[in-house]
Design a protein around this motif. Structure first.
Motif: not given
Length: 138
Positions: A68-73, A78-84
């Motif tokens: 998810a983080i890689a796809a966002s980059l 968008p990713v929810d950093l609070c969850d990830i």
């Protein structure tokens, strides 16, 4: 370094967030021959983030977080950093921190070095704020 990793790095070269997302996936082990999210373009291999995200259903929570983080980059999803972020183990967190530092361009920071008298001595380049750790072995 594998040939597939070299081709993905060549595809990503030039845009720090894209380089960071690709490197995050390479070092995590998600870039390998036969992966359905990779498309060959004669010397370059691109990452299809829609396929990548669609194929993560059976992966662990940590693997899905990295993807998810890689796809966002890679494409701004968008990713929810609070969850990830809280769900990452130490090795994956080190990869994410390095990816963020790379996406920011911290590996290109530098400036002009001056003498004590204020005379310019030349240029310098700082190392990355958070360098890439060794790839995670699978």
């Amino acid at each position: 370094m594998t040939e597939i990793a070299t081709r993905v790095r060549a595809w990503a070269k030039g845009m720090y967030p894209t380089e960071a997302g690709a490197e995050l996936l390479i070092r995590h082990g998600a870039i390998h021959d036969g992966a359905p999210w990779l498309t060959d373009h004669g010397g370059l291999t691109s990452i299809d983030t829609f396929v990548l995200l669609d194929e993560t259903g059976a992966w662990s929570g940590g693997e899905r977080r990295i993807v998810a983080i890689a796809a966002s980059l890679l494409d701004g999803a968008p990713v929810d950093l609070c969850d990830i972020i809280p769900g990452l183990d130490r090795k994956n967190l080190a990869l994410v921190l390095a990816a963020i530092a790379h996406a920011n361009g911290s590996h290109e920071d530098g400036g002009i070095r001056f003498s004590d008298d204020g005379v310019p001595l030349g240029f310098y380049r700082d190392s990355s704020l958070y360098p890439w750790p060794e790839p995670i072995s699978r």
